[in-house]
Design an enzyme around this catalytic site. Structure first.
Site: not given
Ligand code: GLA
Length: 738
Positions: A442, A477, A479, A525, A547
């Site tokens: 990402r 978060d 990611n 998250c 998600d």
């Molecule tokens: C992740 C989270 C989503 C959102 C995106 C934003 O994928 O799980 O809910 O917040 O990042 O970039």
């Protein structure tokens, strides 16, 4: 709860309905003898018949007894003296030897439970639990291993961890240290795990055990979407409501391994702890290492009984957060409403459109900082983008207040974009191997949380925003997973400590933030549920479950997640259609019914809804508020598994049994189907209940044994949410409404 019988040299750990027995044998070794239904204290050494087995070496100081570690059940097995199973623990001496011989030296039983410094842990006072510390020692290495066991009075739970201390003057290398090892003298179990992927988390899978080793693990630097830190060992006839099952989990968010090893005599050894893959820890003279805490649950009331023990632990003994038991906000999250495409005007219109809908918190998701208009930049530059938001966050927060809402904010603090001022200032702050170009995921890199200065930066970056603005909710978060392991802050011989040091650094930052801002509800998250574990739940009482917000996929995700975590830990939002992850069209009512009973909210733009849908939101938020105590204090029952067919059913019951809701979902419609009948659980057998939607009044024991029939449903993806209220009037003659 815990006793040591001197004469039998045995420890008896009594939880609500189970007993766990260990014994110190003549030569000081610690054996596991039993974990099963509660029994009186009795010397269980008779169960071991010491056959002289070929190819099973006998111990040097117990040869006349034919003691062989190849055939005995060790409590915390080390490597080297004839135990050929996977050891719980491996240490290397400076001369290269990995042999270790742990013998019992003493123990201590104390009421309550000590805190574990630097790691999330269960908490209990002296009325709720007792703790046993068992001291083992290897004389040659001058090494001490302490095994901690906490027994919880009102639950069928034992938690365990180990502390390994180097008392010698030389450096030792720890190669592996499980949090717990469990021996069974049979393997008549089926293994249940929760596997998955991004947007398809925690799919329940049940497979027979086989000879050899089965590992459930993560090597990703996070507990992962792919396999959760969980395994259950269920008897073949165990179902949701009946039968024996042993469940294991870890209070840990990094690389873990749970292994199940069936040996030549069909015995089973289960171990759980930090993944030994790419792990090595230097223990200097006087240093000690503490493993994460493992949770071991035993239930004879089926898989629901197991889950309810995990859920009760979460509620009563895990998170110090004031929100664990407190009402949660109904949020509207900006992500699926606008993604990166917003400015102050658009957000203000979105917030204004929520007035009167019963939504109480607006959460501004990704895109508010640096120059982040897509996912290629700015992580690490946590200053408000005043081009998008000319009045900073204050303009948005004031609008929220005007429309009677609180404000929440998204962060992804563990990451850095190569296109960021932070990266340009400190390129060495990310995890990377010298001379190698790091892999991106990402478009981002991971900050090296093993370094104190990086922890300090991160804590301050988030704190300064939380200090400046009135923020009640943070979505934290993460990611991507970790690659290119290497830290400029660690010497060569400590590089294999990085994965665990990363998690310790993360916990240190979270401890600072949650202590400094106790009024903030933190939601975890990681691309949804990629780091959904008891470690993160210690700091953040809820997690964005996935998600994937598609209501049909959510049936499986939420059902699977409930094996381990209660609805109060799972965020579930109603989103727009066609669904952004699957393209599926589902009725608005179904989207609400599947999310109600969990940490509720919306992931859409009310400005794009029909008047009927807007009215439906008002009804849904009112129902959520009415049912919220069931989520916070009640019990959750899985009744019918979406992994086995076209239907899904779950039930929530209030702690006093007076209120219950039942979700029934049928995925695909079929013409002229059989009439489904649902038998409920957890009701008061002798009380009468009124089912509002059916206008039906029946005793609890009838609803639990006979059940009720599901009325005719029309179309794909149909659901019904039934409300049962304890009825104080007189019983009436019943006919069920269609
Ligand atoms: C992740 C989270 C989503 C959102 C995106 C934003 O994928 O799980 O809910 O917040 O990042 O970039």
């Amino acid at each position: 709860m815990i006793c040591f019988n001197e004469q039998m040299q045995s420890f008896f750990l009594h939880s609500r309905s189970s007993t766990y027995v260990m014994k110190v044998i003549e030569n000081g070794q610690l054996l596991h003898l039993y974990w099963g239904d509660r029994i009186p204290e009795c010397d269980l050494s008779y169960i071991h018949l010491f056959y002289n087995r070929s190819f099973s070496p006998v111990l040097y100081d117990a040869s006349e007894l034919c003691y062989s570690l190849d055939t005995l059940s060790a409590e915390y097995p080390a490597f080297g003296y004839g135990d050929y199973h996977t050891p719980a623990f491996t240490i290397q001496a400076p001369n290269g030897s990995r042999i270790c011989d742990l013998r019992y030296t003493g123990h201590m039983i104390t009421p309550g439970k000590p805190d574990i410094q630097g790691l999330p842990h269960l908490r209990a006072d002296e009325n709720e639990a007792d703790t046993l510390a068992l001291f083992l020692r290897d004389d040659l290495l001058d090494l001490e291993v302490t095994l901690f066991y906490t027994v919880f009075k009102d639950l069928d739970v034992i938690s365990r961890y180990a502390v390994i201390k180097n008392r010698s003057s030389q450096e030792l290398s720890l190669l592996q240290a499980a949090s717990c090892c469990l021996e069974f003298d049979h393997s008549d179990f089926q293994l249940i795990d929760l596997h998955g992927s991004h947007c398809r988390e925690r799919q329940a899978e049940r497979t027979p055990l086989h000879h050899g080793i089965h590992s459930i693990e993560s090597r990703r630097g996070a507990s992962s979407h792919q396999l959760s830190p969980f395994a259950a060992f269920a008897r073949p006839d165990t179902g949701e409501q009946h039968g024996e099952v042993y469940g294991i989990s870890l209070i840990y968010s990094g690389n873990f391994r749970i292994s199940a090893e069936v040996d030549q005599f069909d015995r089973l050894r289960v171990q759980a702890g930090i993944n030994p893959f790419n792990f090595r820890w230097t223990l200097g003279s006087g240093d000690s290492f503490t493993t994460p805490e493992a949770i071991m649950v035993r239930s004879t009331a089926g898989l629901n009984g197991m889950s309810q023990n995990f859920h009760a632990l979460y509620r009563q003994h895990l998170s110090p957060s004031r929100y664990t038991k407190a009402p949660r906000p109904i949020v509207i999250n900006s992500w699926e409403a606008s993604y990166f495409d917003f400015d102050e005007e658009k957000l203000k219109a979105l917030i204004a459109s929520c007035e009167g809908l019963g939504i109480d918190t607006f959460v501004l998701d990704d895109g508010w900082f640096g120059h982040r208009d897509n996912d290629t930049s700015s992580l690490g530059d946590w200053a408000v983008n005043t081009k998008k938001l000319p009045h900073g966050l204050s303009g948005i927060i004031e609008t929220c207040k005007r429309h009677h809402m609180e404000f929440g904010l998204w962060f992804e603090p563990e990451m850095v974009s190569p296109d960021s001022d932070l990266y340009r200032r400190h390129p060495d702050w990310c995890i990377h191997a010298p001379g190698r170009i790091p892999s991106q995921s990402r478009n981002q890199l991971v900050l090296d949380l093993s370094r104190q200065e990086v922890q300090d930066f991160m804590a301050e970056a988030v704190s300064s925003i939380l200090r400046e603005y009135d923020i009640r909710y943070v979505k934290w978060d993460m990611n991507r997973n970790i690659t290119d392991l290497g830290s400029e802050g660690l010497p060569a011989d400590r590089q294999a400590e990085l994965s665990h040091r990363y998690i310790l650094g993360l916990y240190a930052v979270l401890e600072r933030l949650t202590t400094a801002f106790p009024h903030v509800l933190f939601e975890g998250c990681s691309g949804g549920g990629g780091r959904f574990d008891f470690g993160m739940l210690y700091y953040m009482p809820q997690t964005w479950t996935s998600d994937n917000s598609d209501a049909v996929d959510r049936l499986k995700i939420q059902y699977g997640t409930s094996y381990l975590f209660p609805p109060a830990a799972m965020a579930a939002h109603v989103s727009a259609c066609p669904n952004h992850q699957t393209g599926r069209m589902t009725p608005f009512e179904t989207r609400g019914n599947v999310a109600l009973g969990f940490c509720f909210g919306y992931e859409l733009n009310p400005l794009h809804l029909s008047p009927e849908e807007t009215e439906a939101i008002k009804r849904q938020t009112a129902r959520y508020k009415e049912f919220e105590p069931l989520m916070l204090e009640g019990r959750f029952y899985r009744l019918c598994s979406p992994f086995q067919g076209n239907e899904c059913c779950w039930q929530q019951v209030s702690s006093d049994g007076s209120l219950s809701i039942v979700l029934y979902a049928r995925v695909l419609a079929t013409c002229n189907p059989p009439v489904p009948r649902i038998q409920l659980a957890g009701l008061l057998p002798n009380a009468l209940y009124r089912i509002d939607e059916l206008d039906l009044i029946l005793p609890g024991e009838v609803l639990m044994n006979v059940g009720f029939s599901i009325p005719w449903l029309w179309g794909d993806f149909s659901t019904m949410l039934f409300t049962l209220r304890k009825y104080e009037g007189l019983p009436e003659k019943q006919t069920q409404k269609e």
